[in-house]
Design an enzyme around this catalytic site. Structure first.
Site, PDB file in Angstrom:
ATOM      1  N   LYS A  15       0.825  -1.214   0.000  1.00 33.71           N
ATOM      2  CA  LYS A  15       0.000   0.000   0.000  1.00 33.71           C
ATOM      3  C   LYS A  15       0.857   1.261   0.000  1.00 33.71           C
ATOM      4  O   LYS A  15       0.588   2.196  -0.743  1.00 33.71           O
ATOM      5  CB  LYS A  15      -0.924   0.018   1.218  1.00 33.71           C
ATOM      6  CG  LYS A  15      -1.908  -1.130   1.317  1.00 33.71           C
ATOM      7  CD  LYS A  15      -2.884  -0.937   2.449  1.00 33.71           C
ATOM      8  CE  LYS A  15      -2.209  -0.809   3.809  1.00 33.71           C
ATOM      9  NZ  LYS A  15      -1.456  -2.026   4.209  1.00 33.71           N
ATOM     10  N   ARG A  90      -9.433   1.026   8.458  1.00 31.65           N
ATOM     11  CA  ARG A  90      -9.082  -0.364   8.754  1.00 31.65           C
ATOM     12  C   ARG A  90     -10.237  -1.120   9.402  1.00 31.65           C
ATOM     13  O   ARG A  90     -10.172  -2.336   9.534  1.00 31.65           O
ATOM     14  CB  ARG A  90      -7.862  -0.411   9.677  1.00 31.65           C
ATOM     15  CG  ARG A  90      -6.553  -0.208   8.931  1.00 31.65           C
ATOM     16  CD  ARG A  90      -5.381  -0.283   9.870  1.00 31.65           C
ATOM     17  NE  ARG A  90      -4.124  -0.338   9.132  1.00 31.65           N
ATOM     18  CZ  ARG A  90      -2.937  -0.066   9.663  1.00 31.65           C
ATOM     19  NH1 ARG A  90      -2.872   0.280  10.931  1.00 31.65           N
ATOM     20  NH2 ARG A  90      -1.856  -0.143   8.943  1.00 31.65           N
ATOM     21  N   ARG A 128      12.069  -6.941   5.858  1.00 30.88           N
ATOM     22  CA  ARG A 128      12.381  -5.526   5.585  1.00 30.88           C
ATOM     23  C   ARG A 128      13.568  -5.038   6.405  1.00 30.88           C
ATOM     24  O   ARG A 128      13.676  -5.311   7.594  1.00 30.88           O
ATOM     25  CB  ARG A 128      11.170  -4.640   5.901  1.00 30.88           C
ATOM     26  CG  ARG A 128      10.092  -4.706   4.867  1.00 30.88           C
ATOM     27  CD  ARG A 128       9.044  -3.639   5.063  1.00 30.88           C
ATOM     28  NE  ARG A 128       8.309  -3.753   6.310  1.00 30.88           N
ATOM     29  CZ  ARG A 128       7.076  -3.285   6.489  1.00 30.88           C
ATOM     30  NH1 ARG A 128       6.462  -2.658   5.500  1.00 30.88           N
ATOM     31  NH2 ARG A 128       6.462  -3.424   7.650  1.00 30.88           N
ATOM     32  N   ARG A 162      12.622  -2.515  11.762  1.00 32.20           N
ATOM     33  CA  ARG A 162      11.640  -1.872  12.613  1.00 32.20           C
ATOM     34  C   ARG A 162      11.249  -2.785  13.762  1.00 32.20           C
ATOM     35  O   ARG A 162      11.134  -3.993  13.596  1.00 32.20           O
ATOM     36  CB  ARG A 162      10.388  -1.511  11.800  1.00 32.20           C
ATOM     37  CG  ARG A 162      10.453  -0.149  11.201  1.00 32.20           C
ATOM     38  CD  ARG A 162       9.311   0.216  10.298  1.00 32.20           C
ATOM     39  NE  ARG A 162       8.048  -0.464  10.533  1.00 32.20           N
ATOM     40  CZ  ARG A 162       7.016  -0.339   9.704  1.00 32.20           C
ATOM     41  NH1 ARG A 162       7.110   0.381   8.613  1.00 32.20           N
ATOM     42  NH2 ARG A 162       5.881  -0.955   9.961  1.00 32.20           N
ATOM     43  N   ARG A 173      -0.202  -8.537  13.805  1.00 31.02           N
ATOM     44  CA  ARG A 173      -0.790  -7.547  12.903  1.00 31.02           C
ATOM     45  C   ARG A 173      -1.616  -8.207  11.807  1.00 31.02           C
ATOM     46  O   ARG A 173      -2.692  -7.719  11.455  1.00 31.02           O
ATOM     47  CB  ARG A 173       0.320  -6.688  12.268  1.00 31.02           C
ATOM     48  CG  ARG A 173       1.055  -5.865  13.290  1.00 31.02           C
ATOM     49  CD  ARG A 173       1.759  -4.630  12.791  1.00 31.02           C
ATOM     50  NE  ARG A 173       2.273  -4.634  11.461  1.00 31.02           N
ATOM     51  CZ  ARG A 173       3.566  -4.798  11.148  1.00 31.02           C
ATOM     52  NH1 ARG A 173       4.452  -5.061  12.089  1.00 31.02           N
ATOM     53  NH2 ARG A 173       3.963  -4.702   9.906  1.00 31.02           N
TER      54      ARG A 173
END
Length: 219
Positions: A15, A90, A128, A162, A173
């Protein structure tokens, strides 16, 4: 009528990447609730402490907090001709609030779902890494650095991960997404505003599909 582009997809679906491309090429500002909340979390106050606790637990911010942030941001002048929402709505409660906001702003909503299988999402997210110097983004599965865990452009500089990209927090999540966000697909599908895109394609292919949807909806 100007558009509100709603991008729907689980963490790692792309996104943010697509929202940035839309911003660069179509001049529609990217409104990323995640980025806004992360920036807000740096302030030395109780609200920032609450946001930091949610991030550390891998949980989503409550509706009232996110809605307040979106309302404030989208009243700015650069959003007058439309904007793209990355990470909002969301939940159904957020979507219903957005309907009211769109009506007040005189804008139409176009919802685009970026579909990616769970196993790919997990690798995209947990893999990531980023360079703390230049901001270059890597992925240990799909776009690894030449030298393990260090930036190609800054030799010896260790890449960062992160805090909310650990395997455990990513799964939290994704489970939260399944429980709270997927009902949005039915909500927008019922009003014939939902468009689906295969998010496993190359990013340019995904973008071109999104661009076509926006162009058709503008007719």
């Amino acid at each position: 009528m100007s558009k509100i582009i709603v991008l729907i997809g689980a963490p790692g679906a792309g996104k943010g990447t697509q929202a940035r491309l839309i911003q660069e090429r179509l001049r529609l500002p990217q409104i990323s609730t995640g980025d806004i909340l992360r920036a807000r979390a740096q302030a030395p106050d109780a609200l920032a402490e609450e946001i930091r606790a949610l991030q550390a637990a891998g949980e989503l911010a409550p509706d009232d907090l996110v809605i307040r942030v979106v309302e404030e941001r989208t009243t700015q002048e650069d959003c007058r001709n439309g904007y793209v929402l990355d990470g909002f709505p969301r939940t159904l409660a957020q979507a219903i609030k957005l309907e009211k906001l769109a009506q007040e702003q005189g804008k139409e909503i176009v919802a685009i779902a970026i579909d990616v299988p769970f196993e790919v999402l997990e690798k995209r997210t947990t893999g990531r890494r980023s360079c703390p110097v230049c901001g270059e983004i890597y992925n240990m599965y799909f776009k690894p650095p030449q030298s393990d865990e260090t930036c190609d452009h800054h030799p010896g500089v260790k890449l960062l991960i992160r805090a909310d990209d650990s395997v455990e927090k990513v799964r939290v999540r994704l489970e939260t997404y399944d429980r709270e966000t997927r009902p949005l697909l039915n909500f927008y599908e019922a009003s014939h505003r939902l468009h689906r895109i295969d998010g496993t394609q190359e990013r340019e292919a995904v973008y071109h599909e999104i661009e076509k949807i926006i162009e058709v909806s503008a007719v």
